[in-house]
Design an enzyme around this catalytic site. Structure first.
Site, PDB file in Angstrom:
ATOM      1  CE  LYS A 173      -1.885   2.853   2.890  1.00  0.00           C
ATOM      2  NZ  LYS A 173      -1.994   4.042   2.044  1.00  0.00           N
ATOM      3  CD  GLU A 248      13.348   2.067  10.407  1.00  0.00           C
ATOM      4  OE1 GLU A 248      13.588   3.087  11.087  1.00  0.00           O
ATOM      5  OE2 GLU A 248      13.957   1.003  10.555  1.00  0.00           O
ATOM      6  CB  CYS A 282      12.949   9.560   8.589  1.00  0.00           C
ATOM      7  SG  CYS A 282      13.600   8.350   7.460  1.00  0.00           S
ATOM      8  CD  GLU A 380       9.988  13.105  11.502  1.00  0.00           C
ATOM      9  OE1 GLU A 380       8.900  12.532  11.613  1.00  0.00           O
ATOM     10  OE2 GLU A 380      10.993  12.574  10.994  1.00  0.00           O
TER      11      GLU A 380
HETATM   12  O1  TXE Z   1       2.052   9.802   7.750  1.00  0.00           O
HETATM   13  P1  TXE Z   1       1.184   8.522   8.112  1.00  0.00           P
HETATM   14  P2  TXE Z   1       1.667  11.079   6.845  1.00  0.00           P
HETATM   15  C1  TXE Z   1       5.922  11.928   9.454  1.00  0.00           C
HETATM   16  C2  TXE Z   1       6.173  13.376   9.139  1.00  0.00           C
HETATM   17  C3  TXE Z   1       4.888  13.808   8.488  1.00  0.00           C
HETATM   18  C4  TXE Z   1       3.872  13.010   9.255  1.00  0.00           C
HETATM   19  C5  TXE Z   1       2.562  12.762   8.579  1.00  0.00           C
HETATM   20  O2  TXE Z   1       6.383  14.094  10.333  1.00  0.00           O
HETATM   21  O3  TXE Z   1       4.656  15.175   8.599  1.00  0.00           O
HETATM   22  O4  TXE Z   1       4.526  11.781   9.504  1.00  0.00           O
HETATM   23  O5  TXE Z   1       2.751  12.106   7.334  1.00  0.00           O
HETATM   24  C6  TXE Z   1      -0.656   4.759   6.221  1.00  0.00           C
HETATM   25  N1  TXE Z   1      -3.413   1.858   9.445  1.00  0.00           N
HETATM   26  N2  TXE Z   1       6.462  11.044   8.462  1.00  0.00           N
HETATM   27  O6  TXE Z   1       0.306  11.562   7.182  1.00  0.00           O
HETATM   28  O7  TXE Z   1      -0.240   8.888   8.290  1.00  0.00           O
HETATM   29  C7  TXE Z   1      -0.729   5.901   5.254  1.00  0.00           C
HETATM   30  O8  TXE Z   1      -1.780   5.706   4.334  1.00  0.00           O
HETATM   31  C8  TXE Z   1      -2.499   1.502   8.528  1.00  0.00           C
HETATM   32  C9  TXE Z   1       7.757  10.504   8.736  1.00  0.00           C
HETATM   33  O9  TXE Z   1       1.887  10.723   5.434  1.00  0.00           O
HETATM   34  O10 TXE Z   1       1.881   7.816   9.198  1.00  0.00           O
HETATM   35  C10 TXE Z   1       0.654   5.858   4.629  1.00  0.00           C
HETATM   36  O11 TXE Z   1       0.718   4.848   3.641  1.00  0.00           O
HETATM   37  N3  TXE Z   1      -1.858   2.390   7.743  1.00  0.00           N
HETATM   38  C11 TXE Z   1       8.176   9.522   7.777  1.00  0.00           C
HETATM   39  C12 TXE Z   1       1.536   5.489   5.820  1.00  0.00           C
HETATM   40  O12 TXE Z   1       0.654   4.880   6.773  1.00  0.00           O
HETATM   41  C13 TXE Z   1      -2.125   3.684   7.911  1.00  0.00           C
HETATM   42  C14 TXE Z   1       7.614   9.395   6.454  1.00  0.00           C
HETATM   43  C15 TXE Z   1       2.218   6.687   6.479  1.00  0.00           C
HETATM   44  O13 TXE Z   1       1.237   7.656   6.758  1.00  0.00           O
HETATM   45  C16 TXE Z   1      -3.062   4.119   8.862  1.00  0.00           C
HETATM   46  C17 TXE Z   1       6.298   9.969   6.335  1.00  0.00           C
HETATM   47  C18 TXE Z   1      -3.718   3.136   9.648  1.00  0.00           C
HETATM   48  N4  TXE Z   1      -4.620   3.460  10.592  1.00  0.00           N
HETATM   49  C19 TXE Z   1       5.787  10.767   7.315  1.00  0.00           C
HETATM   50  N5  TXE Z   1      -3.125   5.475   8.802  1.00  0.00           N
HETATM   51  C20 TXE Z   1       9.495   8.867   7.945  1.00  0.00           C
HETATM   52  N6  TXE Z   1       9.693   8.158   9.042  1.00  0.00           N
HETATM   53  O14 TXE Z   1      10.332   8.949   7.063  1.00  0.00           O
HETATM   54  C21 TXE Z   1      -2.259   5.866   7.852  1.00  0.00           C
HETATM   55  N7  TXE Z   1      -1.656   4.790   7.298  1.00  0.00           N
END
Ligand code: TXE
Length: 478
Positions: A173, A248, A282, A380
């Site tokens: 996904k 991660e 990250c 972050e």
């Molecule tokens: O992250 P999400 P978002 C951090 C960064 C950013 C913030 C929000 O600070 O501003 O996260 O980003 C899926 N069950 N990072 O909203 O929501 C979602 O569809 C299962 C750090 O994009 O965590 C996506 O595929 N899956 C970072 C993935 O999780 C779910 C990289 C990440 O989305 C879900 C990105 C659920 N209930 C953002 N809800 C890094 N570590 O590099 C969402 N998803």
């Protein structure tokens, strides 16, 4: 605009239940494409297909797995410019960064093609007479891969390639912001000779598609990169049913600049680490901890270097900093600029939205001078925002560097071998850099962090086997 970004379920391209537009953050008037969004029923179908294909793929020869992965890697490398162009348009990092990411994805598949062949076990003498003990690794089963938007080719590659190399099947996904990159990668994988169901793509929302993957009893392992809130929630749910989880979740990475550092090199490390890829990494160096003796000189040099960075269209000639990936991320970044100011940090340069020739989510990289307790120095932000913190001496700098809930990457700039060795030993992070930016890592060695940054075994390199396999100990009596 391309309108055929469908999902890939059980060896067939399927339309979704709804569709959504994938935006181009450099030019909101030129969307990238319309893509199919799956619902829970389609996700369950993909999971069932992966489960049914599991035994067939697990018992293929290593040669077949190597051939499939090698073909995927070769095609990605051959098409890295075209894939880089797509990535730049959809995520917003510069074309050079995007082509580099595509090449990295190709190299990862090539690396794991080799790993499929190198998978080995161990033989032990038994403590009992006449018995032999074999320890081997077997595939985990069905792997759910939940990916973020910031590396839409490389992160899926470093999850999908080891999953398939070690004989698992996959339900992938992508993040909602980057369906086209997820689709392009999946399209290449779909033609590489896998049995139907061994690899599946389901685009859609985290709440529905992602949650269905997390909830399914047929999914044996979940590899997730994203926000801490989502990661921790996912871990709780998956733990209840005993699924293996690898998370991660980002960082607040320190780059320490000691008084003896080559200051120009340190400034370059800071600029690259903090602002390239628009700070959306990250591993970004978002805390610049500088010894008092060189603090003012460092800030002055970095201010001028930051001011000169060219913000623009990801495909624009000479662009160094592309747009922020989405409106909500831009709003979050600008919100943190306000938070920093209100808390008393000094905004040295940048930090405002910028207008370019095309309408997009542009912002000037921001440099603050602040204090360790400021929120901009603790949370972050995930944008081009860095804060300089003054340290009294090297010991103070080390203490400040480790004073964070995160532990993904940490760096030090110094000419002293003694200090470099001391910091390598005492920085509390999964990855440590000496005279290098905290962001920018090799593809064949472990990636991951400590504390709140990560959970579970490391990703990448041969350490990836820890997550994607399960160990079997077999006893044989002659
Ligand atoms: O992250 P999400 P978002 C951090 C960064 C950013 C913030 C929000 O600070 O501003 O996260 O980003 C899926 N069950 N990072 O909203 O929501 C979602 O569809 C299962 C750090 O994009 O965590 C996506 O595929 N899956 C970072 C993935 O999780 C779910 C990289 C990440 O989305 C879900 C990105 C659920 N209930 C953002 N809800 C890094 N570590 O590099 C969402 N998803």
């Amino acid at each position: 605009m391309q309108s055929s970004f469908r999902n890939y379920i059980n060896g067939r391209w399927e339309t979704g239940v709804t569709t959504a537009i994938s935006e181009n953050p450099s030019d909101l008037g030129s969307p990238v494409g319309e893509y199919a969004r799956a619902d829970v029923a389609q996700t369950d179908a993909a999971i069932r297909a992966a489960s049914q294909a599991s035994a067939a793929w697990a018992f293929t020869t290593p040669q077949r797995r190597a051939d499939v992965l090698d073909q995927v890697g070769s095609e990605i490398l051959a098409r890295k410019e075209e894939l880089g162009d797509l990535l730049a348009r959809e995520e917003g990092k510069t074309l050079a960064e995007s082509i580099g990411e595509a090449a990295r994805a190709g190299n990862i598949f090539k690396f794991f093609a080799g790993e499929a062949l190198r998978a080995a076990g161990e033989k032990f003498a038994s403590v009992r007479p006449g018995i032999e003990v074999d320890v081997t690794r077997e595939p985990l089963g069905v792997i759910g891969i939940i990916a973020p938007w910031n590396f839409p080719l490389a992160i899926p590659a470093w999850k999908i390639a080891p999953a398939l190399a070690y004989g698992n099947t996959v339900v992938f996904k992508p993040a909602e912001l980057v369906p086209a990159c997820g689709w392009a990668l999946s399209e290449i994988i779909s033609r590489a000779g896998l049995p139907a169901g061994a690899f599946n793509l389901v685009n859609g929302s985290g709440r529905q598609v992602g949650q269905a993957i997390v909830d399914s009893p047929l999914v044996d392992g979940i590899s997730f990169t994203g926000s801490q809130a989502t990661g921790v929630q996912l871990l709780k749910t998956a733990a209840e049913r005993g699924a293996k989880v690898q998370l991660e979740m980002g960082g607040k990475n320190p780059l320490v600049v000691l008084a003896d550092a080559d200051l120009d090199q340190a400034v370059e490390c800071a600029v690259q680490g903090a602002f390239f890829s628009t700070g959306q990494r990250c591993t970004a160096s978002s805390r610049l901890i500088v010894e008092a003796a060189v603090h003012d000189a460092f800030v002055a040099k970095l201010r001028e270097r930051t001011r000169a960075l060219k913000v623009g269209h990801a495909l624009g000639r000479g662009t160094e900093i592309g747009p922020v990936a989405s409106r909500s991320q831009l709003e979050q970044n600008l919100g943190y600029i306000e938070i920093g100011r209100n808390e008393g940090a000094e905004l040295v340069v940048g930090g405002a939205a910028v207008e370019c020739a095309t309408p997009g989510h542009y912002m000037a990289p921001a440099l603050f001078v602040g204090a360790p307790q400021h929120r901009i120095a603790r949370e972050e932000i995930f944008g081009p925002v860095a804060v300089v913190i003054r340290a009294d001496d090297a010991d103070h700098a080390l203490a400040l560097a480790n004073d964070t809930p995160y532990g993904l990457c940490a760096g030090v700039c110094t000419r002293s071998l003694k200090q470099a060795t001391h910091f390598k030993r005492h920085l509390q992070a999964g990855m440590v850099m000496v005279n290098l930016p905290t962001a920018g890592v090799d593809y064949h060695v472990p990636f991951g962090g400590r504390k709140a940054s990560s959970h579970g075994p490391r990703e990448q390199g041969r350490y990836a086997a820890e997550f994607y396999t399960t160990v079997k100990t077999a006893y044989t009596s002659a």
